[in-house]
Enzyme design. Structure first.
Site, mmCIF file in Angstrom:
data_model
loop_
_atom_site.group_PDB
_atom_site.id
_atom_site.type_symbol
_atom_site.label_atom_id
_atom_site.label_comp_id
_atom_site.label_asym_id
_atom_site.label_seq_id
_atom_site.Cartn_x
_atom_site.Cartn_y
_atom_site.Cartn_z
ATOM 1 C CG HIS A 168 36.112 45.313 45.776
ATOM 2 N ND1 HIS A 168 36.800 45.649 44.634
ATOM 3 C CD2 HIS A 168 34.824 45.643 45.539
ATOM 4 C CE1 HIS A 168 35.963 46.179 43.744
ATOM 5 N NE2 HIS A 168 34.754 46.184 44.268
ATOM 6 C CG HIS A 211 32.083 42.616 42.556
ATOM 7 N ND1 HIS A 211 30.968 42.957 41.835
ATOM 8 C CD2 HIS A 211 32.758 43.766 42.765
ATOM 9 C CE1 HIS A 211 30.965 44.259 41.603
ATOM 10 N NE2 HIS A 211 32.039 44.775 42.171
ATOM 11 C CG ASN A 271 31.174 49.463 45.975
ATOM 12 O OD1 ASN A 271 31.356 49.813 47.131
ATOM 13 N ND2 ASN A 271 32.136 49.478 45.067
ATOM 14 C CG ASP A 326 39.713 44.812 40.526
ATOM 15 O OD1 ASP A 326 38.612 44.897 41.090
ATOM 16 O OD2 ASP A 326 40.050 45.556 39.572
ATOM 17 C CB ILE A 327 41.111 43.906 35.280
ATOM 18 C CG1 ILE A 327 41.941 43.807 34.021
ATOM 19 C CG2 ILE A 327 40.121 45.056 35.192
ATOM 20 C CD1 ILE A 327 41.129 43.401 32.789
ATOM 21 C CD GLN A 366 26.412 46.248 42.148
ATOM 22 O OE1 GLN A 366 25.467 46.711 42.787
ATOM 23 N NE2 GLN A 366 26.519 44.961 41.844
HETATM 24 P P1 AMP Z 1 32.587 47.749 41.637
HETATM 25 O O1 AMP Z 1 32.886 49.183 41.346
HETATM 26 O O2 AMP Z 1 32.481 47.455 43.118
HETATM 27 O O3 AMP Z 1 31.381 47.240 40.863
HETATM 28 O O4 AMP Z 1 33.851 46.948 41.179
HETATM 29 C C1 AMP Z 1 34.003 46.353 39.911
HETATM 30 C C2 AMP Z 1 35.411 45.872 39.863
HETATM 31 O O5 AMP Z 1 35.518 44.922 38.820
HETATM 32 C C3 AMP Z 1 36.439 46.981 39.580
HETATM 33 O O6 AMP Z 1 37.392 47.023 40.639
HETATM 34 C C4 AMP Z 1 37.050 46.547 38.254
HETATM 35 O O7 AMP Z 1 38.422 46.844 38.163
HETATM 36 C C5 AMP Z 1 36.794 45.060 38.245
HETATM 37 N N1 AMP Z 1 36.734 44.447 36.927
HETATM 38 C C6 AMP Z 1 35.954 44.820 35.893
HETATM 39 N N2 AMP Z 1 36.163 44.000 34.835
HETATM 40 C C7 AMP Z 1 37.090 43.091 35.225
HETATM 41 C C8 AMP Z 1 37.724 41.982 34.580
HETATM 42 N N3 AMP Z 1 37.449 41.645 33.321
HETATM 43 N N4 AMP Z 1 38.620 41.269 35.298
HETATM 44 C C9 AMP Z 1 38.908 41.601 36.569
HETATM 45 N N5 AMP Z 1 38.339 42.623 37.239
HETATM 46 C C10 AMP Z 1 37.446 43.369 36.574
#
Ligand code: AMP
Ligand code: ZN
Length: 142
Positions: free
Chosen positions: A101, A99, A86, A30-31, A93
């Site tokens: 986590h 995805h 989520n 995760d970024i 979400q």
């Molecule tokens: P959610 O809030 O459950 O939709 O989580 C989305 C997740 O995607 C967050 O934890 C972000 O940090 C992660 N995310 C978004 N863009 C990227 C990316 N380019 N590379 C890695 N993780 C990402």
């Protein structure tokens, strides 16, 4: 070209820190990690949320979850591991490609706080909860 950021990560048009890939899934860091080793596991087939999986796609996806969990357990040696996902904006979400986590846990001060998760057990009687279960069971059997 797809506008989905996670589809673009799978295609390689957006960079990612990949930890695993096979025909069905892709796993990457995760970024914006909430703890050390925060990983996302995604299906290669674009589904928006849990409601969109076929049983076969879900089986292929979730079969990989223990492999990722064990890789994190072996490498980071966390004291625990939260799996979280989520569905829908009100649930948190922000990326609308499914995805899961993986959040390694180290101790109560590791920065991931679930303490706002408080029970509302007094809002429903045991009979009301039984009734909810009966209604859901009936709709599942229909
Ligand atoms: P959610 O809030 O459950 O939709 O989580 C989305 C997740 O995607 C967050 O934890 C972000 O940090 C992660 N995310 C978004 N863009 C990227 C990316 N380019 N590379 C890695 N993780 C990402
Ligand atoms: Zn996608």
């Amino acid at each position: 070209m797809t506008s989905c950021i996670f589809c673009q990560i799978i295609e390689g048009s957006i960079p990612s820190a990949k930890i695993y890939e096979d025909e069905h899934v892709y796993a990457f860091m995760d970024i914006m990690p909430v703890t050390k080793g925060h990983v996302l596991l995604i299906p290669k087939k674009h589904v928006e949320n849990i409601y969109d999986f076929t049983e076969e796609d879900a089986a292929n996806f979730f079969a990989r979850a223990p492999k990722v969990a064990n890789a994190l357990k072996d490498y980071f040696k966390p004291a625990g591991l939260n799996l979280l996902q989520n569905n829908g904006a009100p649930a948190g979400q922000t990326v609308f490609h499914y995805h899961l986590h993986f959040i390694p846990r180290y101790d109560e001060t590791d920065g991931f706080d679930l303490s706002t998760w408080q029970t509302k057990q007094n809002e429903w009687t045991p009979d009301q909860i039984q009734e909810l279960a009966t209604n859901i069971r009936t709709s599942l059997e229909a």
